[in-house]
Write an enzyme that holds these catalytic residues in place. Structure first.
Site, PDB file in Angstrom:
ATOM      1  N   GLY A 180      -3.827  -6.759   8.144  1.00  0.00           N
ATOM      2  CA  GLY A 180      -2.047  -7.443   9.193  1.00  0.00           C
ATOM      3  C   GLY A 180      -0.844  -8.086   9.717  1.00  0.00           C
ATOM      4  N   GLY A 215      -5.229  -3.006   8.852  1.00  0.00           N
ATOM      5  CA  GLY A 215      -4.910  -1.861   9.845  1.00  0.00           C
ATOM      6  C   GLY A 215      -4.568  -1.892  11.296  1.00  0.00           C
ATOM      7  N   GLY A 226      -0.492  -3.730   4.242  1.00  0.00           N
ATOM      8  CA  GLY A 226      -0.480  -2.307   3.894  1.00  0.00           C
ATOM      9  C   GLY A 226      -0.327  -0.744   5.201  1.00  0.00           C
ATOM     10  N   SER A 227      -0.715  -0.953   5.764  1.00  0.00           N
ATOM     11  CA  SER A 227      -0.208  -0.031   6.774  1.00  0.00           C
ATOM     12  C   SER A 227       0.591  -0.577   7.834  1.00  0.00           C
ATOM     13  CB  SER A 227      -1.214  -0.096   8.279  1.00  0.00           C
ATOM     14  OG  SER A 227      -2.764  -0.023   7.338  1.00  0.00           O
ATOM     15  N   ARG A 264      -6.713 -20.389   7.068  1.00  0.00           N
ATOM     16  CA  ARG A 264      -6.642 -21.828   8.283  1.00  0.00           C
ATOM     17  C   ARG A 264      -8.733 -21.747   7.907  1.00  0.00           C
ATOM     18  NH1 ARG A 264      -3.067 -24.768  10.829  1.00  0.00           N
ATOM     19  NH2 ARG A 264      -1.717 -23.990  11.689  1.00  0.00           N
ATOM     20  N   ASP A 322       1.111  -1.013  -0.115  1.00  0.00           N
ATOM     21  CA  ASP A 322      -0.419  -0.213   0.073  1.00  0.00           C
ATOM     22  C   ASP A 322       0.730   1.178   0.377  1.00  0.00           C
ATOM     23  OD1 ASP A 322      -2.766  -1.252   0.132  1.00  0.00           O
ATOM     24  OD2 ASP A 322      -2.617  -0.658   2.459  1.00  0.00           O
ATOM     25  N   LYS A 382      -8.376   0.636  -5.115  1.00  0.00           N
ATOM     26  CA  LYS A 382      -9.548   0.059  -4.784  1.00  0.00           C
ATOM     27  C   LYS A 382     -10.751   0.577  -5.215  1.00  0.00           C
ATOM     28  CE  LYS A 382      -7.329  -1.097  -0.620  1.00  0.00           C
ATOM     29  NZ  LYS A 382      -6.933  -2.069  -0.246  1.00  0.00           N
TER      30      LYS A 382
END
Lengths: 310, 193
Positions: A232, A171, A253-254, A183, A42, A99
């Site tokens: 995550g 995030g 991302g973050s 899983r 990102d 996005k």
């Protein structure tokens, strides 16, 4: 999308053994194949896009705010300004993704007109439609969609997604939800390969997924399109964890640009994703990266983005 | 003696190549380290992002070891990004991008445009009775080729499949169709060395 077209696509999928499909779907799944083993990062401006490309990203996701900031700011999160997306396209040679809101097919039309290489119909943005996802067969551009379980993944594939990513919880810097989703998806795929033909009807009903796609998984043991991990990932070890659980590439991302020192962390995550089974490489690249993003526990968040999508 | 065909597995569509090579009856291994390279008699460099692979070739130590094997004549087949890595020159590459210079061609990355311009078409391949269905994805273009290079297929004016000695390159993706003929052409090089 006409019914005949859907059936035709499903038949193409069923006879393809995973590698081939027809029409735009083959080049679009093909691009997803090319992104395997890589890291999609990102970025919110051209400077970050350059850092990502320099670090070895296979693609960048152009957006105005990383998910951690969207979560902090609240309000309605929408497609990014085309000017900003163009600015990022201008500085990198790797594919650029962007996005659109769930169900917002006009944002997707705009992104296709801008020539972005992959459209992410993303739960990180505020959904525009509470019932319908975008009919992705109506587009030439490829789409990636999130999924928390196999039924969701197969519904998105039946709508024309060329790539699935586990949603995780964007995030948060917390990998626990991504692990849960991977899983769940791979566990059900394994169970379906053990089911007999009568049980597959029940699987299709339980998953809320088209029967031909379930039958194809029973035969091939794999999803019809590549599956990546998102939501995550904050460390090289997180990326390797996702890969060892079965993800074929990772979105970060973050996790990179909310850390203390983005460039070395980005490079380390690229190496960890390529060498995900080699603990010696992972030990080497995990050193001296500075602080990762702080992250938050799942009991501290007030809205789960993963619940968006139907 | 059974021959092992390695597939460079740092990033990209390496599994699709392995699938085709297994169809042809070859044992294949994923190559991520110099030690794994020693197990193979030939190497496929897959499509993916050449900038990413270029980084990982350096950090893994594979750049030097592959370079040495190429100089000894190991057969190698590069598709798309793999072709960029094998080229003599990359006209619009990043300044830090490394390539092996194993075949006398200059390439232009992403010359055919963005994903929206990706396409499929049937091409005539030298020696094939029927056309080959070729899939081009954000494809590179061979902008120049030297006298030592044999052209095996064109799309319009562009050379899209070529060979020089034991080095073969394609700007398209034969691993994305179920047609094994181009991989078979490559594994045929193993008989020659």
């Amino acid at each position: 999308m006409g019914h005949a077209r859907l059936v035709g696509t499903l038949i193409a999928m069923t006879t393809s053994k995973g590698n081939s499909a027809s029409g735009p779907m083959r080049v679009n799944r093909g691009l997803a194949e090319m992104l395997k083993g890589g890291v999609i990062m990102d970025v919110v401006n051209p400077e970050q896009a350059k850092i990502a490309e320099d670090a070895g990203a296979t693609a960048v996701m152009a957006l105005e705010r990383v998910p951690a900031d969207i979560r902090r700011d609240g309000g309605v999160a929408r497609m990014s300004d085309p000017e900003m997306i163009e600015g990022i396209k201008a500085v990198v040679t790797i594919p650029v993704m962007a996005k659109a809101r769930i169900g917002h097919f006009v944002e997707a039309q705009i992104l296709e007109a801008l020539g972005v290489d992959f459209i992410d119909e993303s739960e990180v943005l505020t959904p525009a439609d509470e019932t319908h996802h975008i009919d992705k067969f109506a587009f030439t551009s490829p789409f990636v969609c999130g999924a928390t379980n196999l039924g969701e993944a197969l519904r998105r594939i039946s709508e024309g997604a060329a790539l699935i990513r586990s949603k995780g919880e964007a995030g948060t810097g917390n990998v626990v939800e991504a692990v849960r989703h991977l899983r769940s998806i791979f566990g059900d795929i394994r169970r379906i390969t053990q089911a007999d033909s009568a049980e597959l009807f029940d699987w299709a009903k339980k998953l809320g997924a088209p029967l031909p796609l379930v039958q194809e998984i029973a035969e091939t043991g794999k999803l019809q399109v590549p599956i990546f991990c998102a939501g995550g990932i904050a460390t090289p070890a997180d990326a390797a964890l996702a890969m060892q659980l079965g993800a074929e590439a990772v979105f970060v991302g973050s996790g990179i640009f909310k850390s203390d020192d983005p460039s070395p962390r980005a490079k380390a995550i690229v190496q960890a994703t390529a060498h995900f089974r080699d603990a010696h490489v992972l030990a080497k690249v995990s050193r001296n990266l500075g602080a990762p993003m702080t992250g938050i526990g799942m009991d501290k968040i007030n809205e789960r983005y993963a619940d968006r999508g139907w | 003696m059974s021959r092992v065909v390695g597939v460079l597995a740092l990033q990209g569509a390496f599994e699709a190549h392995q699938h085709v090579l297994r169809e042809l009856g070859f044992e294949t291994v994923q190559v991520r380290t110099p030690a794994e390279l020693e197990l193979v008699d030939a190497l496929v460099m897959p499509g993916g992002e050449s900038t990413t692979m270029s980084h990982l070739l350096v950090t893994s130590g594979l750049f030097e070891s592959i370079d040495a094997r190429l100089k000894q004549g190991m057969p190698v087949f590069g598709t798309c990004a793999g072709m960029i890595l094998l080229a003599q020159g990359v006209l619009d590459g990043r300044s830090d991008q490394k390539s092996f210079g194993a075949i006398d061609i200059d390439v232009k990355r992403n010359a055919y445009g963005r994903q929206i311009d990706s396409f499929e078409t049937d091409i005539a391949v030298d020696g094939f009775v029927d056309d080959f269905h070729a899939v081009f994805i954000r494809a590179p273009q061979i902008a120049r080729y030297g006298d030592g290079v044999t052209v095996l297929a064109r799309h319009g004016q562009d050379v899209v499949l070529a060979r020089q000695g034991s080095v073969m390159v394609a700007s398209f993706h034969p691993e994305l169709t179920s047609d094994v003929r181009i991989h078979s052409l490559f594994t045929g090089l193993l008989q020659e060395v």
